[in-house]
Structure formats: C-alpha cells, structure tokens
Design a protein around this motif. Structure first.
Motif, mmCIF file in Angstrom:
data_model
loop_
_atom_site.group_PDB
_atom_site.id
_atom_site.type_symbol
_atom_site.label_atom_id
_atom_site.label_comp_id
_atom_site.label_asym_id
_atom_site.label_seq_id
_atom_site.Cartn_x
_atom_site.Cartn_y
_atom_site.Cartn_z
ATOM 1 N N ALA A 42 0.844 -1.200 0.000
ATOM 2 C CA ALA A 42 0.000 0.000 0.000
ATOM 3 C C ALA A 42 0.882 1.254 0.000
ATOM 4 C CB ALA A 42 -0.938 -0.002 1.204
ATOM 5 N N ARG A 43 1.963 1.217 0.740
ATOM 6 C CA ARG A 43 2.906 2.343 0.760
ATOM 7 C C ARG A 43 3.600 2.504 -0.593
ATOM 8 N NH1 ARG A 43 5.097 2.925 6.753
ATOM 9 N NH2 ARG A 43 3.416 1.848 7.839
ATOM 10 N N VAL A 44 3.946 1.383 -1.209
ATOM 11 C CA VAL A 44 4.539 1.411 -2.545
ATOM 12 C C VAL A 44 3.569 2.070 -3.518
ATOM 13 C CG1 VAL A 44 5.166 -0.055 -4.517
ATOM 14 C CG2 VAL A 44 6.144 -0.523 -2.266
ATOM 15 N N GLU A 45 2.307 1.663 -3.484
ATOM 16 C CA GLU A 45 1.300 2.243 -4.385
ATOM 17 C C GLU A 45 1.185 3.747 -4.200
ATOM 18 O OE1 GLU A 45 -2.482 0.519 -5.554
ATOM 19 O OE2 GLU A 45 -1.887 -1.282 -4.427
ATOM 20 N N ALA A 46 1.188 4.206 -2.941
ATOM 21 C CA ALA A 46 1.089 5.640 -2.675
ATOM 22 C C ALA A 46 2.295 6.385 -3.248
ATOM 23 C CB ALA A 46 0.963 5.892 -1.174
ATOM 24 N N LEU A 47 3.478 5.831 -3.101
ATOM 25 C CA LEU A 47 4.676 6.470 -3.644
ATOM 26 C C LEU A 47 4.666 6.438 -5.174
ATOM 27 C CD1 LEU A 47 7.500 5.286 -1.217
ATOM 28 C CD2 LEU A 47 6.513 7.576 -1.415
ATOM 29 N N LEU A 48 4.227 5.325 -5.750
ATOM 30 C CA LEU A 48 4.139 5.251 -7.209
ATOM 31 C C LEU A 48 3.193 6.322 -7.741
ATOM 32 C CD1 LEU A 48 4.030 1.389 -7.784
ATOM 33 C CD2 LEU A 48 5.864 2.952 -8.481
ATOM 34 N N GLU A 49 2.067 6.486 -7.095
ATOM 35 C CA GLU A 49 1.105 7.513 -7.517
ATOM 36 C C GLU A 49 1.742 8.903 -7.438
ATOM 37 O OE1 GLU A 49 -3.133 9.329 -6.038
ATOM 38 O OE2 GLU A 49 -2.851 7.171 -5.892
ATOM 39 N N LYS A 50 2.449 9.154 -6.345
ATOM 40 C CA LYS A 50 3.123 10.444 -6.160
ATOM 41 C C LYS A 50 4.179 10.679 -7.245
ATOM 42 C CE LYS A 50 4.478 13.139 -2.229
ATOM 43 N NZ LYS A 50 4.678 13.147 -0.789
ATOM 44 N N ALA A 51 4.765 9.580 -7.734
ATOM 45 C CA ALA A 51 5.791 9.670 -8.772
ATOM 46 C C ALA A 51 5.189 9.728 -10.179
ATOM 47 C CB ALA A 51 6.737 8.471 -8.670
ATOM 48 N N GLY A 52 3.859 9.593 -10.271
ATOM 49 C CA GLY A 52 3.215 9.583 -11.581
ATOM 50 C C GLY A 52 3.280 8.220 -12.242
ATOM 51 N N SER A 53 3.339 7.175 -11.433
ATOM 52 C CA SER A 53 3.469 5.814 -11.935
ATOM 53 C C SER A 53 2.369 4.936 -11.338
ATOM 54 C CB SER A 53 4.866 5.269 -11.585
ATOM 55 O OG SER A 53 5.090 4.022 -12.214
ATOM 56 N N PRO A 55 1.459 0.356 -10.233
ATOM 57 C CA PRO A 55 1.994 -1.009 -10.152
ATOM 58 C C PRO A 55 2.229 -1.661 -11.518
ATOM 59 C CG PRO A 55 0.347 -0.705 -8.460
ATOM 60 C CD PRO A 55 0.294 0.523 -9.339
ATOM 61 N N SER A 56 1.449 -1.303 -12.516
ATOM 62 C CA SER A 56 1.635 -1.910 -13.836
ATOM 63 C C SER A 56 2.884 -1.387 -14.548
ATOM 64 C CB SER A 56 0.402 -1.682 -14.709
ATOM 65 O OG SER A 56 0.247 -0.303 -14.980
ATOM 66 N N GLN A 57 3.523 -0.356 -13.992
ATOM 67 C CA GLN A 57 4.728 0.212 -14.603
ATOM 68 C C GLN A 57 6.000 -0.155 -13.847
ATOM 69 O OE1 GLN A 57 2.804 4.274 -14.888
ATOM 70 N NE2 GLN A 57 3.986 4.229 -16.791
ATOM 71 N N ILE A 58 5.888 -1.071 -12.879
ATOM 72 C CA ILE A 58 7.075 -1.485 -12.126
ATOM 73 C C ILE A 58 8.009 -2.269 -13.040
ATOM 74 C CG2 ILE A 58 7.943 -2.900 -10.219
ATOM 75 C CD1 ILE A 58 5.341 -2.266 -8.732
ATOM 76 N N LEU A 59 9.269 -1.869 -13.039
ATOM 77 C CA LEU A 59 10.295 -2.534 -13.831
ATOM 78 C C LEU A 59 10.990 -3.627 -13.026
ATOM 79 C CD1 LEU A 59 11.912 0.707 -15.296
ATOM 80 C CD2 LEU A 59 10.267 -0.814 -16.439
ATOM 81 N N GLN A 60 11.287 -3.322 -11.763
ATOM 82 C CA GLN A 60 12.040 -4.246 -10.920
ATOM 83 C C GLN A 60 11.599 -4.127 -9.473
ATOM 84 O OE1 GLN A 60 16.251 -3.395 -10.139
ATOM 85 N NE2 GLN A 60 16.690 -5.553 -10.505
ATOM 86 N N ALA A 86 1.788 -7.933 -15.856
ATOM 87 C CA ALA A 86 2.727 -6.838 -15.589
ATOM 88 C C ALA A 86 3.735 -7.202 -14.496
ATOM 89 C CB ALA A 86 1.963 -5.576 -15.200
ATOM 90 N N ALA A 87 4.029 -8.489 -14.353
ATOM 91 C CA ALA A 87 4.996 -8.895 -13.330
ATOM 92 C C ALA A 87 6.370 -8.314 -13.671
ATOM 93 C CB ALA A 87 5.069 -10.414 -13.243
#
Length: 112
Positions: A42-53, A55-60, A86-87
C-alpha cells in the motif's frame, strides 16, 4: 534532470530520472509477514502515484525477508497484488532488516 521527492537528511523517498522512478525501501506494519507485505505494498502504491506511476509500470522489485521461511506467505500477498501480465523483474533474498520486528522490505524501480 534529476527530481527528488520527499527529501530527508539521509535519503529521498522518490528519485526520478529519465522516465524512471526509484523508490526508497518500504516496510510495513503488522504482526505477520502477510500483514506487513500488504501494508508495504500500500505504501509502494502511494509512492508510485506520487511519482506519476503505478503497479503496472514497475520494472524491478527487490524484496528482502528477515527469514526465507516466510517466502510463501509473502508471495501469497504479492501474487494477488501484481497486475496480471505486468509482473516485474524480481529478486528476493534474506537479510537482517533495520529493526527486529520487520519481516519484509520492498524496493521498487518503475517507469513513469
């Protein structure tokens, strides 16, 4: 250009450069590995949103577990969270984490 978001004395929570967002390691709250993994993601998702990204755009993803015996429990949560098709590239290993109560830490690199 390098953009740093939520800059602290020791680290930034997000660093963006050339279409890639690097998130600082995330840990979660909870008594079990599953609870900590859910909170961490959930914290990862919040940071991704803040970054303009997203979960489907995770590279690694790099995942550290305090004990590899928790691998299946963490994966049960992870597998339900990662968008189908999108793994990301992923590594998982055992490490001594910053505090004894922590069971999992996740480090994410994503496109934005």
């Amino acid at each position: 250009m390098i953009e740093r978001i939520d800059i602290g004395t020791r680290m930034s929570r997000i660093v963006k450069h050339n279409g890639v967002a690097y998130l600082c390691g995330q840990v979660g709250e909870g008594a079990t590995v599953a609870e900590q993994t859910r909170d961490c993601l959930a914290r990862v998702e919040a940071l991704l949103e803040k970054a303009g990204s997203s979960p489907s755009q995770i590279l690694q993803a790099i995942i550290w577990l305090a004990d590899m015996d928790d691998f299946a429990e963490m994966n049960a949560v992870w597998d339900g969270w990662v968008p189908e098709g999108a793994a990301p590239a992923r590594a998982c290993g055992e490490a001594r984490l910053a505090r004894d109560v922590l069971r999992v830490e996740i480090i994410i690199t994503a496109a934005y």
